[in-house]
Write an enzyme that holds these catalytic residues in place. Structure first.
Site, PDB file in Angstrom:
ATOM      1  N   SER A 203      44.294  37.973  26.886  1.00 20.73           N
ATOM      2  CA  SER A 203      44.058  37.304  28.162  1.00 20.73           C
ATOM      3  C   SER A 203      42.786  37.840  28.783  1.00 20.73           C
ATOM      4  O   SER A 203      42.208  38.812  28.306  1.00 20.73           O
ATOM      5  CB  SER A 203      45.237  37.517  29.091  1.00 20.73           C
ATOM      6  OG  SER A 203      45.202  38.818  29.625  1.00 20.73           O
ATOM      7  N   LYS A 204      42.382  37.192  29.834  1.00 21.95           N
ATOM      8  CA  LYS A 204      41.100  37.507  30.462  1.00 21.95           C
ATOM      9  C   LYS A 204      40.948  38.977  30.856  1.00 21.95           C
ATOM     10  O   LYS A 204      39.857  39.491  30.932  1.00 21.95           O
ATOM     11  CB  LYS A 204      40.908  36.630  31.698  1.00 21.95           C
ATOM     12  CG  LYS A 204      40.879  35.144  31.386  1.00 21.95           C
ATOM     13  CD  LYS A 204      40.737  34.332  32.663  1.00 21.95           C
ATOM     14  CE  LYS A 204      41.273  32.921  32.546  1.00 21.95           C
ATOM     15  NZ  LYS A 204      40.431  31.957  31.886  1.00 21.95           N
ATOM     16  N   ARG A 205      42.053  39.602  31.125  1.00 20.85           N
ATOM     17  CA  ARG A 205      41.979  40.985  31.597  1.00 20.85           C
ATOM     18  C   ARG A 205      41.858  42.010  30.477  1.00 20.85           C
ATOM     19  O   ARG A 205      41.604  43.174  30.708  1.00 20.85           O
ATOM     20  CB  ARG A 205      43.218  41.323  32.437  1.00 20.85           C
ATOM     21  CG  ARG A 205      43.253  40.672  33.792  1.00 20.85           C
ATOM     22  CD  ARG A 205      44.572  40.935  34.482  1.00 20.85           C
ATOM     23  NE  ARG A 205      45.707  40.515  33.651  1.00 20.85           N
ATOM     24  CZ  ARG A 205      46.076  39.236  33.507  1.00 20.85           C
ATOM     25  NH1 ARG A 205      45.409  38.282  34.099  1.00 20.85           N
ATOM     26  NH2 ARG A 205      47.100  38.934  32.729  1.00 20.85           N
ATOM     27  N   ASP A 206      42.065  41.564  29.241  1.00 18.69           N
ATOM     28  CA  ASP A 206      42.073  42.528  28.149  1.00 18.69           C
ATOM     29  C   ASP A 206      40.689  43.028  27.771  1.00 18.69           C
ATOM     30  O   ASP A 206      39.698  42.315  27.915  1.00 18.69           O
ATOM     31  CB  ASP A 206      42.748  41.908  26.921  1.00 18.69           C
ATOM     32  CG  ASP A 206      44.231  41.705  27.141  1.00 18.69           C
ATOM     33  OD1 ASP A 206      44.880  42.662  27.594  1.00 18.69           O
ATOM     34  OD2 ASP A 206      44.724  40.591  26.894  1.00 18.69           O
TER      35      ASP A 206
END
Length: 457
Positions: free
Chosen positions: A227-230
């Site tokens: 996901s975008k936060r990874d």
RNA sequence: GCCCUCAUCGUCUAUCGGUUAGGACAGGAGAUUCUCAAUCUUCAAAGCGGGGUUCGAUUCCCCGUGGGGGCGCCA
């Protein structure tokens, strides 16, 4: 040109991430492989979450990766407009078709798609409410990667929100129809939605496109998809760090696809030639930054020197690490050429070559203690300082020979000079060859650094 | 909970019933080199479990188990 028409349909609701890039890549590869058309369509029906800035991130990232689109925003095409926010008239026409055909109805201010079949009520334990279900046969999805998939679609669903905006399932299908899309290549997370889409295609009386649901990219550590936060999820990050787009494309192409043999590092033209849907895997792939780093290094190593220097220059300027010395383009280029075969990534460069650009470089005390603790290295350094004025510093071999000759006189070897000279010139024990360092730094700077080291250490 | 889907070294993967199960990244060892890398050689490392089908299953089928996804008036 073949009749294949594929599309990449991102929504500008956040930074462009690696999973999206891979989906875009597979679509692009398929279009290029078949000689078809790659369409870029912006799915911006959710006004709350869309932003113009994120839209530009999509364009920038695709462009950086080299995934050019044949139709879409900026380039136009005969199936436009290519932003869903500009296609509301088209959606109204298609909605009317459904309404007129008795396949849509209004409820709670929203418009729902009406499935065919007999209705009945049942209490849903999970959602804790009574729902209306439709008795009908499962929807069949013939997927080029998954094979034959059946899924029971037994609840009407919203196609227009009460605020008047159409929802994803509806616009996605309408646009695929009106843009004459032949192959829908997208992430497996849409496989469950595909039954809704098939029902819509059928309700419109059009043929269903070929589906190809590709495996997802899982996060490197821990559970779930990327996901975008990874760590490492954002394309922008690789761009900023000076990664080579062709390396990233090569790496991404191998996540869920392979040419059928042992080849891994391939020019993009070769990937285009070999890419096809049957070569796509069915299982999810875990992201591996080490392998990406290795791929990047392999590409960096064979990059023509001028291009490497240009990349480095761009990175230094963007990071604002350029100093007065680095401003000397000739000197900067020489230093970078020295570093090219030694670093794994562009962003290592400032740290790796920092001492070339300042006289105020730090001396690693641990290394110093180690180097000075063996024999009498300062005596060796003094010899170099004395002999240096007579040396030819024009090329590495001449310097190497000069040091060897000097060493031979005292019964020493090259190795007895290497560490101490390196320490005096760079303050550390890692770096390019000392002959290269001396050649690039030039007599004056080398002399000054050795003198200073001898005086203070 | 329901539905869909997937399953080979730690990771990415090859194998389309018969192989010493191959390659790559990462890891270990060695060679080489002026350090560090790179490079070369080399070692270790895998068919989730149980049933079938078959002369023969990693490969085909079923059941488990495990992973992933979906179940919004998000896309």
């Amino acid at each position: 040109m073949s009749s294949v028409r594929v599309r990449f349909a991102p929504s500008p609701t956040g930074f462009f991430h690696i999973g999206s890039a891979r989906t875009a890549l597979f679509n692009w590869l398929y279009a290029r492989h078949t000689g078809g058309t790659f369409v870029l369509r912006i799915e911006d029906t959710d006004k709350e979450r869309n932003s113009e800035a994120f839209l530009n991130v999509i364009y920038d990232s695709l462009t950086w990766l080299g995934l050019n689109w044949d139709e879409g925003p900026k380039v136009g095409g005969s199936f436009g407009p290519y932003r869903q926010s500009e296609r509301t008239d088209i959606y109204k026409v298609y909605l009317k078709k459904l309404l007129d055909g008795g396949r849509a109805y209004e409820k709670d201010g929203a418009i729902w798609f009406k499935l065919d079949g007999e209705r009945y009520e049942v209490f849903d334990e999970h959602r804790k409410k009574t729902v209306t279900k439709v008795r009908r046969a499962p929807t069949v999805i013939e997927d080029r990667i998954r094979g034959h998939v059946e899924r029971l679609e037994d609840e009407d669903f919203v196609i227009f929100r009460s605020d008047g905006n159409p929802v994803f399932h509806f616009v996605n299908v309408v646009d695929d129809i009106s843009m004459a899309i032949t192959h829908v290549i997208r992430g497996e997370d849409h496989l469950s939605n595909a039954s809704k889409h098939v029902e819509l295609f059928k309700a419109f009386g059009t043929s269903v496109p070929e589906f190809a649901h590709i495996p997802l990219i899982l996060k490197q550590n821990g559970p779930g998809k990327m996901s975008k936060r990874d760590q490492g999820a954002l394309i922008e990050e690789y761009q900023r760090r000076g990664f080579l787009p062709e390396a990233l494309v090569n790496f991404l192409s191998l996540l869920g696809w392979n040419p059928g043999d042992d080849r891994e590092k391939m020019p993009v033209a070769e990937i285009v030639r070999l890419f096809d849907l049957p070569g796509v895997n069915q299982s999810n792939a875990r992201f591996d930054e080490k392998k990406l780093a290795h791929m990047n290094m392999a590409y960096l190593l064979e990059l023509p020197a001028e291009q490497f220097v240009a990349k480095a220059r761009e990175f230094f300027e963007r990071q604002n690490v350029a100093t007065a010395l680095a401003a000397d383009t000739g000197y900067f280029a020489d230093v970078m050429r020295l570093a090219q075969p030694k670093v794994k990534a562009i962003d290592e460069l400032p740290g790796y070559t920092g001492y070339f650009f300042t006289e105020d470089f730090p001396i690693d005390e641990k290394v110093k203690a180690k180097v000075l603790g063996k024999g009498d290295p300062k005596a060796r350094l003094r010899e170099v300082a004395e002999a240096l004025p007579g040396w030819d510093l024009a090329n590495d071999t001449a310097i190497e020979e000069a040091i060897k000759a000097l060493a031979a006189k005292g019964g020493f070897g090259f190795g007895d000079y290497q560490a101490i000279v390196r320490l005096a010139l760079s303050g550390t024990n890692v770096g390019p060859s000392i002959t290269g360092m001396m050649r690039v730094m030039g007599r004056e700077r080398v002399q000054a650094r050795i003198g200073r080291f001898l005086a203070t250490a």
